[in-house]
Design a protein around this motif. Structure first.
Motif, PDB file in Angstrom:
ATOM      1  N   SER A   1      -8.839   1.971 -35.807  1.00 36.12           N
ATOM      2  CA  SER A   1      -9.514   1.281 -34.944  1.00 36.12           C
ATOM      3  C   SER A   1      -8.600   0.103 -34.736  1.00 36.12           C
ATOM      4  O   SER A   1      -8.306  -0.448 -35.652  1.00 36.12           O
ATOM      5  N   HIS A   2      -8.549  -0.072 -33.824  1.00 38.87           N
ATOM      6  CA  HIS A   2      -7.724  -1.614 -33.117  1.00 38.87           C
ATOM      7  C   HIS A   2      -8.690  -1.927 -32.551  1.00 38.87           C
ATOM      8  O   HIS A   2      -9.355  -2.224 -31.080  1.00 38.87           O
ATOM      9  N   PRO A   3      -8.774  -3.557 -33.089  1.00 41.78           N
ATOM     10  CA  PRO A   3      -9.782  -4.252 -31.819  1.00 41.78           C
ATOM     11  C   PRO A   3      -9.187  -4.585 -30.639  1.00 41.78           C
ATOM     12  O   PRO A   3     -10.126  -5.248 -29.808  1.00 41.78           O
ATOM     13  N   ARG A   4      -8.061  -4.667 -30.297  1.00 36.36           N
ATOM     14  CA  ARG A   4      -7.326  -5.459 -29.424  1.00 36.36           C
ATOM     15  C   ARG A   4      -7.034  -4.027 -28.548  1.00 36.36           C
ATOM     16  O   ARG A   4      -6.374  -4.086 -27.012  1.00 36.36           O
TER      17      ARG A   4
ATOM     18  N   PRO B   1     -10.338   1.898 -29.396  1.00 37.20           N
ATOM     19  CA  PRO B   1     -10.512   0.573 -28.992  1.00 37.20           C
ATOM     20  C   PRO B   1     -12.416   0.555 -29.533  1.00 37.20           C
ATOM     21  O   PRO B   1     -12.987   2.006 -29.944  1.00 37.20           O
ATOM     22  N   PRO B   2     -12.427  -0.912 -29.575  1.00 34.52           N
ATOM     23  CA  PRO B   2     -13.818  -1.368 -29.972  1.00 34.52           C
ATOM     24  C   PRO B   2     -14.899  -0.331 -29.384  1.00 34.52           C
ATOM     25  O   PRO B   2     -15.182  -0.313 -27.693  1.00 34.52           O
TER      26      PRO B   2
END
Length: 241
Positions: free
Chosen positions: A22-25, A45-46
């Motif tokens: 998971s990557h917030p950006r 993505p979120p």
């Protein structure tokens, strides 16, 4: 990165582990093949579920199978084999009486010293050559964009040619020394452009185009030939950073 018990069946009858990150950006789903873990890595993505990530991997199973095949046929950088140096094949030779030094001449890379430590001397030399050229290229391109780089790191990330951190540290794979000079130049331009634009927006690509005029061709070369270079090992050992 979160491991999962999810596996993906491939057409060749094998299965591939799926890892989710998971990557917030992240703005979209991304997929890559991790040659170290021998697994597919899906970046979420979120708000995007692992199920959606798994479906994305399924839709690209043919590509993953090609990557798995490329890395399965690993070659070794050992005596009497060839290595590409800036896109040109060089024969690796071992000369025990040559005082432990490494040199390049007439299409050959000659590694001196005893058999013990051969791979360490070769790898250290390749990293040194990569660093020399990377430092020169980064200095040139940061000057053109009017940006600064905090630090340059050389390692072996396994599947990435370069990255740029929020602290303005540029990291590169030593394996870039095996790519053609234009491809080498493009990867540096890509990461230097991130010092100004930490994204892949149209503004970012305009910065890349200010630095090189062969970005599309170089990206295509990396997609076609990059997996084979990432698969190379030093005498059967996975090189450490």
């Amino acid at each position: 990165m979160k491991a999962s018990d999810q596996t993906l069946p491939l057409q060749n009858g094998e299965t591939l582990d799926i890892l989710f990150r998971s990557h917030p950006r992240a703005r979209r789903l991304k997929l890559r093949y991790d040659s170290v873990r021998r697994a597919a890595v899906v970046t979420l993505p979120p708000g995007v579920s692992e199920k959606s990530g798994l479906d994305f991997a399924r839709r690209n199973s043919d590509w993953l199978q090609e990557q798995q095949k490329a890395f399965a046929g690993q070659e070794f950088l050992s005596p009497d084999n060839f290595i590409s140096f800036l896109g040109h094949d060089h024969l690796i030779l071992h000369q025990p009486d040559d005082a432990g030094r490494v040199r390049r001449e007439d299409g050959r890379i000659i590694v001196g010293g005893p058999a013990g430590g051969f791979e360490v001397r070769l790898l250290n030399w390749l990293k040194k050559q990569a660093r020399i050229r990377l430092e020169q290229a980064v200095e040139e391109k940061t000057g053109l964009l009017g940006v600064t780089c905090h630090k340059i790191r050389i390692g072996d990330p396994g599947s990435r040619w370069g990255s740029c951190s929020s602290r303005k540290t540029l990291s590169f794979s030593w394996r870039l020394i095996m790519t053609p000079a234009t491809v080498f130049d493009y990867v540096v331009a890509h990461e230097v452009a991130h010092l100004r634009e930490m994204n892949h927006s149209p503004a970012f690509w305009r910065e890349v185009d200010r630095l090189v005029d062969h970005a599309t061709i170089s990206r295509r070369w990396l997609r076609q030939h990059g997996p084979q270079l990432m698969a190379l090992q030093i005498c059967g050992k996975s090189p450490a950073d």
